[in-house]
Structure formats: C-alpha cells, structure tokens
Design an enzyme around this catalytic site. Structure first.
Site, PDB file in Angstrom:
ATOM      1  N   TYR A 130      -1.167   4.750  10.388  1.00 32.69           N
ATOM      2  CA  TYR A 130      -1.564   3.813  11.437  1.00 32.69           C
ATOM      3  C   TYR A 130      -0.391   3.629  12.395  1.00 32.69           C
ATOM      4  CZ  TYR A 130      -5.728   2.308   8.820  1.00 32.69           C
ATOM      5  OH  TYR A 130      -6.946   2.270   8.188  1.00 32.69           O
TER       6      TYR A 130
ATOM      7  N   GLU B 140      -6.079   5.148  13.392  1.00 31.59           N
ATOM      8  CA  GLU B 140      -7.038   4.240  14.040  1.00 31.59           C
ATOM      9  C   GLU B 140      -7.750   4.828  15.243  1.00 31.59           C
ATOM     10  OE1 GLU B 140      -3.103   3.325  16.123  1.00 31.59           O
ATOM     11  OE2 GLU B 140      -3.751   3.768  14.065  1.00 31.59           O
TER      12      GLU B 140
ATOM     13  N   SER C 202     -10.769  -2.261   8.168  1.00 32.34           N
ATOM     14  CA  SER C 202     -11.499  -3.291   8.904  1.00 32.34           C
ATOM     15  C   SER C 202     -12.456  -4.029   7.974  1.00 32.34           C
ATOM     16  CB  SER C 202     -12.271  -2.657  10.071  1.00 32.34           C
ATOM     17  OG  SER C 202     -11.376  -2.103  11.017  1.00 32.34           O
TER      18      SER C 202
ATOM     19  N   LYS D 203       1.486   2.033   7.230  1.00 34.99           N
ATOM     20  CA  LYS D 203       1.780   1.260   8.435  1.00 34.99           C
ATOM     21  C   LYS D 203       2.716   2.026   9.363  1.00 34.99           C
ATOM     22  CE  LYS D 203       0.509  -2.130   9.502  1.00 34.99           C
ATOM     23  NZ  LYS D 203      -0.689  -2.350  10.338  1.00 34.99           N
TER      24      LYS D 203
ATOM     25  N   HIS E  79      -0.990   1.923  16.100  1.00 37.09           N
ATOM     26  CA  HIS E  79      -1.262   0.746  16.948  1.00 37.09           C
ATOM     27  C   HIS E  79      -0.204   0.632  18.049  1.00 37.09           C
ATOM     28  CE1 HIS E  79      -4.391  -0.560  14.183  1.00 37.09           C
ATOM     29  NE2 HIS E  79      -3.532  -0.470  13.168  1.00 37.09           N
TER      30      HIS E  79
ATOM     31  N   ARG F  35       0.846  -1.192   0.000  1.00 33.76           N
ATOM     32  CA  ARG F  35       0.000   0.000   0.000  1.00 33.76           C
ATOM     33  C   ARG F  35       0.889   1.252   0.000  1.00 33.76           C
ATOM     34  NH1 ARG F  35      -3.714  -1.526   5.082  1.00 33.76           N
ATOM     35  NH2 ARG F  35      -1.721  -2.467   5.680  1.00 33.76           N
TER      36      ARG F  35
ATOM     37  N   ALA G  27      -0.298  -9.211  10.526  1.00 28.46           N
ATOM     38  CA  ALA G  27      -0.560  -7.891  11.120  1.00 28.46           C
ATOM     39  C   ALA G  27      -0.940  -6.824  10.099  1.00 28.46           C
ATOM     40  CB  ALA G  27       0.665  -7.431  11.916  1.00 28.46           C
ATOM     41  N   ASN G  28      -0.805  -7.115   8.829  1.00 25.77           N
ATOM     42  CA  ASN G  28      -1.243  -6.147   7.807  1.00 25.77           C
ATOM     43  C   ASN G  28      -2.022  -6.884   6.723  1.00 25.77           C
ATOM     44  OD1 ASN G  28       1.198  -7.389   6.967  1.00 25.77           O
ATOM     45  ND2 ASN G  28       1.625  -5.754   5.509  1.00 25.77           N
ATOM     46  N   MET G  29      -3.088  -7.533   7.147  1.00 27.42           N
ATOM     47  CA  MET G  29      -3.889  -8.332   6.218  1.00 27.42           C
ATOM     48  C   MET G  29      -4.287  -7.575   4.954  1.00 27.42           C
ATOM     49  SD  MET G  29      -6.376 -10.488   8.774  1.00 27.42           S
ATOM     50  CE  MET G  29      -7.345 -11.142   7.424  1.00 27.42           C
TER      51      MET G  29
ATOM     52  N   ASP H  25      -3.066  -6.401  15.301  1.00 24.33           N
ATOM     53  CA  ASP H  25      -2.410  -5.084  15.335  1.00 24.33           C
ATOM     54  C   ASP H  25      -2.451  -4.479  16.726  1.00 24.33           C
ATOM     55  OD1 ASP H  25      -1.296  -4.541  12.859  1.00 24.33           O
ATOM     56  OD2 ASP H  25      -3.187  -3.886  11.995  1.00 24.33           O
TER      57      ASP H  25
ATOM     58  N   SER I  40     -21.783 -12.233  24.348  1.00 24.45           N
ATOM     59  CA  SER I  40     -20.402 -12.659  24.581  1.00 24.45           C
ATOM     60  C   SER I  40     -20.072 -12.701  26.061  1.00 24.45           C
ATOM     61  CB  SER I  40     -19.435 -11.713  23.860  1.00 24.45           C
ATOM     62  OG  SER I  40     -18.094 -12.122  24.048  1.00 24.45           O
TER      63      SER I  40
ATOM     64  N   ARG J 137     -26.565  -4.336  19.171  1.00 26.26           N
ATOM     65  CA  ARG J 137     -25.901  -4.684  17.915  1.00 26.26           C
ATOM     66  C   ARG J 137     -26.323  -6.076  17.441  1.00 26.26           C
ATOM     67  NH1 ARG J 137     -24.869  -3.418  13.142  1.00 26.26           N
ATOM     68  NH2 ARG J 137     -23.060  -4.406  12.190  1.00 26.26           N
TER      69      ARG J 137
ATOM     70  N   VAL K  46     -12.330  -8.155  17.810  1.00 21.55           N
ATOM     71  CA  VAL K  46     -12.676  -7.308  18.952  1.00 21.55           C
ATOM     72  C   VAL K  46     -11.735  -6.114  19.008  1.00 21.55           C
ATOM     73  CG1 VAL K  46     -12.857  -7.207  21.462  1.00 21.55           C
ATOM     74  CG2 VAL K  46     -13.627  -9.244  20.234  1.00 21.55           C
TER      75      VAL K  46
END
Length: 373
Positions: free
Chosen positions: A94, A118, A134, A75, A96, A15, A299-301, A270, A220, A203, A239
């Site tokens: 980003y 994020e 996401s 990233k 994280h 990217r 970590a960077n799908m 992440d 949950s 939700r 989550v």
C-alpha cells in the site's frame, strides 16, 4: 526472483507482507524468499513456520532491502526504508501517495518500481486488493464509534443499540462502497439507527433492496450531509476516489454544530481524510477532540486486528506477487492491464494520473515505462 519481507515499522503495525502459505506458493515455483526475523511473531507466525515454507530468515531489514529483487510489505515505506530502496527494485505494498508528498518525493528519487495495492483494479471492476482491508476497516469503524461514544472516552454516553424505552444511537455512513457497506452491516447488527449517503442512486437502490427499512438512504449533497451529520451520534467517512486525495465532505463549520460528544471515524484518512478537521492518528494515540467532537483517524485501522487482516490481505495480493516474480514487472504488466494500474512510481516518474495531478508532478503513462521491454 528473490523476494524480501521486512518487519513493518509503522506505529502498532503488526501485519506482515507474506504469510508462510504465501511464501510456500513462491518457493514452490523456484523463487527465493527472505523474511526478517520476527516479522510475523506478533500474530503467531513464527520464524520456524517461515523456514518450513522455504524462507531464509535474516536479522536486519537492511539485508532484506539490499538483497531482494522485490520487497513485499503492507504499509507505505517509512523514510528510512525509502532510503534503502534502489533503482529497478520492485516495491509491492500500500502506498496512498496523493496526500503524502514526502513519501512520493522519496520514491521518485529512489528509482524503484513502486506498485500500490490500492490502485490495482479487478476484471469485474473495483479495487480487489483494497477491498479486504476496507471490509475490515468498515467493520472496525462501528466498533471504534461505539467505544468512543462511552462517556469515559469523551463520548456522549450513548449505547448504539439503545434499550427498550430508549432510542438507539444514530450512525451516519458517508459513502456506500466497501467501507460503507460493511460499516452499515455492523451498525444494523448493533441495533443502531443508520443513515447512508452516496452519490450513486443505483448503489442506494441496491442497499435499499437488501436492507429495506432498517436503513435510511440519502443522495449525497451539501445539504443532506449537513442534515445527517448534525443529527448523528457517530459519523463514519468512507469516501474513496481511487488514488486521489479524498474530498472534504464534512466541514469545520459542521463539526462546530454537531452534538457534543459525538464521534467521527475517518476511514479515508489514508487518502487525506474526508473530514476537514481530520489528521492522521495512531493506535497508540487514536483520538483527539475538536469542538467537543471526538475524532478517530487511525491511518492503519486494520492493523489492530492484524492476524485477520494479514490473511485477508494475502488472499488478495499473492496472485499478483506470483505474476511479478514469475514474469518480471514489465511482462506481468504488459499482460495484465489491472496490475498495470497499480504502477504509481517507476524509475523516477509518477505513473498514476491522480497522484501526479494532486502533487504537481508530470504524469507519465505506465505504458510508456514498458516500451522496449
């Protein structure tokens, strides 16, 4: 303002922080843009396209960092990039930080103004700069789960959609936010049996109204998570606690009792991951096995579908990039509380409360960094 775009350095990350149309948005407002040569080449964005949009092409990343007032990335900066940052320089990407004490320390020491995509919020709630990635990651999670269920890749040999006379696979989605919703849409589309868990009954009610008996919803808690996970062929963890380390919802004990060859996809990696057995992997070496269960924790799908991801990300990030360039970071943040919430590290201070709490730093409110400016 002089805006710089270096080529990404993370493993298999293709990217790029700005597309040529985004560069044109900045140059048309009188800003200058530096782009490292080849920054977008892997996804079909040539240096010539950037030059046509008004960018200057430079060979070395070091020149981008040395000259730019604001560095726009995708990233988190790698260690050598952190060392190239300087006091008062804007980093917009980003980050994280909560599960990454080394990066946090390096950014604090740099003195730079570090804005995390994020944690920027939106007028209607949510995290609009995180949402597009996401969406991509949620959809990819089901693809990855289906792939690694194949027996040649260590999986159970289950086809998620099944065939007539044979039951479909069971996909369990933990978290019904953006990741979870996109994952369950893909899983339903493949014909899988789907269970989604979340702590928000509202939700779950919304999802039930949309998808009806095509999904099973569950509140949950420790018991419902255990019951679902032990019956699952694929578990997707989506989550998120904004800016904070992800809670560990699936324990090592759970993993030891799961079906042999089941697949776990931790989209929360992440932020440290929501499975106790998770650790970050790369696209070059994406999976490992614990107690016979395949773990996919890249970590960077979204980097695997880098062209789609880059354009989706730029749609979300360019507005704030323009505001920062037009107004400077102090004025832009004074005028926009949502952008202000993206300030994570500033001039040697940690300015995001969850990061300070999780990593043991003194918290300095972002408003304090704007006083007198």
């Amino acid at each position: 303002m002089l805006v710089g775009v270096p080529k990404e350095r993370k493993n298999h990350e293709y990217r790029v922080g700005l597309t040529p149309p985004s560069v044109r948005e900045l140059t048309s407002r009188g800003h200058n843009v530096l782009v490292q040569a080849g920054a977008g080449a892997a996804i079909g964005l040539s240096d010539g396209q950037y030059q046509s949009a008004g960018a200057e092409i430079v060979v070395q990343a070091s020149e981008v960092f040395e000259r730019a007032d604001m560095v726009v990335k995708v990233k988190e900066p790698q260690p050598d990039e952190c060392r190239m940052l300087r006091p008062d320089q804007i980093l917009y990407t980003y980050l994280h930080l909560a599960p990454d004490p080394e990066q946090t320390k390096a950014l604090v020491e740099s003195g730079a103004v570090c804005i995390a995509y994020e944690t920027i919020t939106g007028p209607g709630g949510g995290l609009p700069l995180l949402a597009p990635m996401s969406e991509v990651a949620g959809r990819m999670a089901v693809q990855a789960g289906a792939h690694y269920l194949e027996i040649a890749h260590g999986g159970r040999g289950v086809l998620l959609g099944g065939v007539p006379g044979v039951a479909p696979g069971h996909v369990v989605v933990i978290g019904a936010g953006v990741v979870g919703t996109n994952a369950l849409q893909m899983a339903i589309g493949l014909g899988a049996r789907v269970t989604v868990l979340d702590k928000s009954v509202d939700r779950l009610r919304q999802l039930d109204l949309v998808f009806g008996n095509r999904i099973t919803t569950a509140y949950s808690n420790a018991q419902s998570i255990e019951d679902a996970v032990l019956d699952a062929d694929v578990v997707i963890g989506g989550v998120l606690v904004p800016g904070a380390a992800a809670p560990k919802l699936v324990t090592r004990e759970h993993v030891g009792k799961m079906k042999q060859g089941a697949v776990m996809v931790d989209v929360a990696i992440d932020q440290g991951g929501c499975f106790e057995t998770s650790h970050a992997t790369t696209h070059a070496d994406p999976v490992y096995i614990v107690d016979g269960v395949v773990h996919y924790c890249v970590a960077n799908m979204p980097g695997a579908v880098a062209r789609t991801s880059t354009f989706a990300l730029n749609n979300a990030t360019i507005g704030h990039a323009i505001a920062l360039a037009d107004k400077g970071w102090q004025r832009a943040m004074k005028e926009d509380v949502h952008l202000r919430r993206g300030l994570n590290v500033c001039k040697g201070n940690v300015t995001y409360q969850a990061v300070a709490r999780d990593l043991g730093y003194k918290y300095v409110a972002p408003e304090a960094m704007l006083e007198g400016n």
